[in-house]
Structures are given as structure tokens and as C-alpha cells.
Design a protein around this motif. Sequence first.
Motif, mmCIF file in Angstrom:
data_model
loop_
_atom_site.group_PDB
_atom_site.id
_atom_site.type_symbol
_atom_site.label_atom_id
_atom_site.label_comp_id
_atom_site.label_asym_id
_atom_site.label_seq_id
_atom_site.Cartn_x
_atom_site.Cartn_y
_atom_site.Cartn_z
ATOM 1 N N LEU A 1 -6.643 -5.106 -2.189
ATOM 2 C CA LEU A 1 -7.627 -5.864 -3.398
ATOM 3 C C LEU A 1 -6.175 -6.888 -3.930
ATOM 4 O O LEU A 1 -6.740 -7.739 -4.205
ATOM 5 C CB LEU A 1 -7.440 -5.069 -4.315
ATOM 6 N N GLN A 2 -5.021 -6.834 -3.352
ATOM 7 C CA GLN A 2 -4.283 -8.196 -4.003
ATOM 8 C C GLN A 2 -4.354 -9.853 -2.865
ATOM 9 O O GLN A 2 -4.160 -10.546 -4.021
ATOM 10 C CB GLN A 2 -2.445 -7.969 -3.366
ATOM 11 N N ARG A 3 -5.420 -9.356 -2.142
ATOM 12 C CA ARG A 3 -5.528 -10.495 -1.349
ATOM 13 C C ARG A 3 -7.105 -11.442 -1.784
ATOM 14 O O ARG A 3 -7.371 -12.351 -1.675
ATOM 15 C CB ARG A 3 -5.846 -10.421 0.342
ATOM 16 N N LEU A 4 -7.553 -10.771 -2.894
ATOM 17 C CA LEU A 4 -9.006 -11.012 -3.352
ATOM 18 C C LEU A 4 -8.899 -12.454 -4.149
ATOM 19 O O LEU A 4 -7.728 -12.213 -4.738
ATOM 20 C CB LEU A 4 -9.986 -9.739 -3.598
ATOM 21 N N PRO A 5 -9.468 -12.932 -3.913
ATOM 22 C CA PRO A 5 -9.635 -13.977 -4.699
ATOM 23 C C PRO A 5 -9.445 -14.056 -6.565
ATOM 24 O O PRO A 5 -9.331 -14.827 -7.165
ATOM 25 C CB PRO A 5 -11.259 -14.901 -4.650
ATOM 26 N N TRP A 6 -9.800 -12.763 -6.837
ATOM 27 C CA TRP A 6 -10.148 -12.291 -8.402
ATOM 28 C C TRP A 6 -8.596 -11.011 -8.526
ATOM 29 O O TRP A 6 -8.379 -11.087 -7.208
ATOM 30 C CB TRP A 6 -11.212 -11.829 -9.078
ATOM 31 N N PRO A 7 -7.996 -11.021 -9.927
ATOM 32 C CA PRO A 7 -7.195 -10.409 -10.359
ATOM 33 C C PRO A 7 -7.647 -8.469 -10.476
ATOM 34 O O PRO A 7 -8.936 -8.194 -9.910
ATOM 35 C CB PRO A 7 -7.041 -10.483 -11.554
ATOM 36 N N PRO A 8 -6.955 -7.345 -9.784
ATOM 37 C CA PRO A 8 -7.165 -6.260 -9.095
ATOM 38 C C PRO A 8 -7.880 -5.943 -11.328
ATOM 39 O O PRO A 8 -8.433 -5.091 -10.602
ATOM 40 C CB PRO A 8 -6.012 -5.258 -9.089
ATOM 41 N N ALA A 9 -7.327 -6.111 -11.227
ATOM 42 C CA ALA A 9 -8.066 -5.603 -13.154
ATOM 43 C C ALA A 9 -9.725 -5.642 -12.593
ATOM 44 O O ALA A 9 -10.043 -5.339 -13.400
ATOM 45 C CB ALA A 9 -7.495 -6.591 -14.419
ATOM 46 N N VAL A 10 -10.073 -7.153 -12.330
ATOM 47 C CA VAL A 10 -11.693 -7.124 -12.223
ATOM 48 C C VAL A 10 -11.834 -6.224 -11.564
ATOM 49 O O VAL A 10 -12.915 -5.327 -11.660
ATOM 50 C CB VAL A 10 -11.549 -8.380 -11.917
ATOM 51 N N THR A 11 -11.489 -6.078 -10.257
ATOM 52 C CA THR A 11 -11.890 -5.046 -9.610
ATOM 53 C C THR A 11 -12.312 -3.734 -10.471
ATOM 54 O O THR A 11 -13.136 -2.593 -9.431
ATOM 55 C CB THR A 11 -11.539 -4.774 -8.230
ATOM 56 N N TYR B 1 -3.128 0.310 -8.742
ATOM 57 C CA TYR B 1 -1.808 0.460 -8.157
ATOM 58 C C TYR B 1 -1.541 -1.321 -7.284
ATOM 59 O O TYR B 1 -0.613 -1.458 -7.267
ATOM 60 C CB TYR B 1 -2.132 1.116 -6.593
ATOM 61 N N ALA B 2 -2.598 -2.034 -7.353
ATOM 62 C CA ALA B 2 -2.770 -2.814 -6.457
ATOM 63 C C ALA B 2 -1.926 -3.834 -8.339
ATOM 64 O O ALA B 2 -1.397 -5.039 -8.055
ATOM 65 C CB ALA B 2 -3.799 -3.691 -6.310
ATOM 66 N N GLY B 3 -2.524 -4.145 -8.688
ATOM 67 C CA GLY B 3 -2.089 -3.959 -10.629
ATOM 68 C C GLY B 3 -0.389 -3.678 -10.648
ATOM 69 O O GLY B 3 0.604 -4.883 -10.986
ATOM 70 N N ALA B 4 0.305 -2.808 -10.089
ATOM 71 C CA ALA B 4 1.134 -2.021 -10.420
ATOM 72 C C ALA B 4 2.092 -2.901 -9.641
ATOM 73 O O ALA B 4 3.490 -3.050 -9.396
ATOM 74 C CB ALA B 4 1.575 -0.696 -10.380
ATOM 75 N N LEU B 5 2.098 -3.146 -7.801
ATOM 76 C CA LEU B 5 2.768 -3.729 -6.535
ATOM 77 C C LEU B 5 3.164 -4.817 -6.571
ATOM 78 O O LEU B 5 2.175 -5.705 -8.002
ATOM 79 C CB LEU B 5 2.108 -3.318 -5.327
ATOM 80 N N PRO B 6 4.543 -5.303 -6.373
ATOM 81 C CA PRO B 6 4.814 -6.497 -6.866
ATOM 82 C C PRO B 6 4.446 -7.701 -5.449
ATOM 83 O O PRO B 6 3.960 -7.122 -4.906
ATOM 84 C CB PRO B 6 6.253 -7.004 -6.463
#
Length: 311
Positions: free
Chosen positions: A266-276, A306-311
Amino acid sequence: MTTREIDNAAWPDARPRLSVLIPFHRNDPSDLIRRLDSEAAALAGAIELVLLDDGGGDAALTTRVAQRLARLALPARLVVLSQNVGRARGRNRLAAAARGRTFLFLDSDMRPDAPDFLQVWADLEAVQTPAVAIGGFSLLQAPDAPEFAVHRALAAASECIPAAVRARTPEKYVYTSNLMVRRDVFSAEAFDTGFSGWGWEDVEWGLRVARRHKVLHPDNPATHMGLDTVATLAAKYASSGANFARVAERHPEVRNWPGYRAARLLQRLPWPPAVTARLALKAAEEPRLPVRARAFALRLYRAAVYAGALP
């Protein structure tokens, strides 16, 4: 912070081998302790109960629990904290108040599935005295109301795992909801108090302990009665991102787990994880969707957190 300890009449003279440790926070553990006490006669003083009111601030509840303990045949102590210290510190505090050579951690919303639940644990402790043992949990007695259907589906798929399956990767299925650990093991490896919010402190502890000790998975489950609505479960997930990142940083093996891989994807998507996360939560809360689809959406929400929390 102030601490009170309330003992019942059976406490002073008891010499228990096994201490059952039950934390609670603004929920009543009376049904659980009543069920456990039904085995008291057969246990012949081998088991004591230690409960922790973790800063709930509900004086009426504290009184009810103290009155319940006063009527028990099992030796019992109630530790009352004036402030909430959280899951990790609370369990460490319970261990400090216990006298047995082995601890059995039980969540207050668990219900034994068999009438000889404590006897099975007592026999295992007496014969094998294992370093760590996980009894597992089920949904056998859990409510099946529609508002809990998504949580029920999630738990059935990923948590209510048969003992033989859990034993294949014993370090992965360590839950404090039904966990026995020897005192010396816990003294060397207590729960990490750096965790805050909800979740993962037990998994991190299990990964750490499994490096040094064998983890058994006997078949002695209890039912997880505390199923949550989607909104409540999502709030717990939202507070667990930093804890997940903490576990992943300390234990590289977590990077092979599906939840971690999903978060990285999910971190690799072109939009922020918060959107997902926002879209997934909306789908999970939609009652017109099938339960399996809503459960998948909630897992996707968790991965986005978790994508938003991971570095």
C-alpha cells in the motif's frame, strides 16, 4: 498513583502453584471468576486468582468485584490502581502481586470452554511445568448478533486456530487472552512497557520469548466473548499502528507476515495510505455488503493504518 490490595479469606493461608492473572478496565469480570471458582473444590488450593482494576475509576464496579471475591472458595486478591497503566504495565503489575511459580494470563472477557479448564492447566503445570503454553481461544460461546459479524469472521479466520496448526509456527500465535508462563521466564522477559494504545505487546513478547524457550500449544481454549463492532475494532486498529511498527523494527521475521507485506504494498500506491484507509473503512461499515467483503475491507483498513506507521 495509589494502589490498594483487597484479599479474600482464603488468600493468607494458600500456597498456590499457579496464579491466574486477570486485568480489567471498566468491564465486569464477575462471570469469569464465578466460572473459575466452580472448579475450586477439585483444585485443592493449587490455584489462586489475582485481578487488577486498572484505573477504571468506577467505584461501584470495584465494590462489586471485591464482594464477589469475598464469596469465592479460590484464594483471590484484587489490586486496585488509581490510574490506568495500560496493557503491558498492568500485566507486569499482576505478576508482581502473584505468588505461584507459574502464571496464567486470562483476559476478563474470556469464558472457559470446558468445565475442567483450570484443572487441565493445573495438570499441565504440575507434570511438565512448561516455560510458555498457549491454550488458544474460540467463538463457541460468543454472541452472534449482526453487529459483531465482521469481527467474528476476522477472529475465525486468523485467531481461533486449532492447536495443531498453531504448533507449526508457535511463536506467531501468542495471545495473553489464555497464556501460561513460568515465573522465571516472565521475570527474565516481562512485557515491554514502551507499547501504548492497543495491541501487539503480547505478540512482541511471544517472539522474544520463543527465541529462548519452547512454546507449547495445548488444546485448552476459552471463548473470546468481547466481540466488537466495526467502529470499535477500527478505533483499536487506528491506535495500534505505532505498536506494529515497533514489533516490525525489533523482529525481522514479521516482514514475512501477510499484514506487513500488505502494508508495504500500500505504501507503493500513488496516493497516501490514509486515502486507502478511509475508503476501506467506509466499505467495512456498509451493512449491505457481504460479511466476507466487509471483513476483507477491515483487514485492508488495518494494513493501510500500518502502512502509514511504517517508515
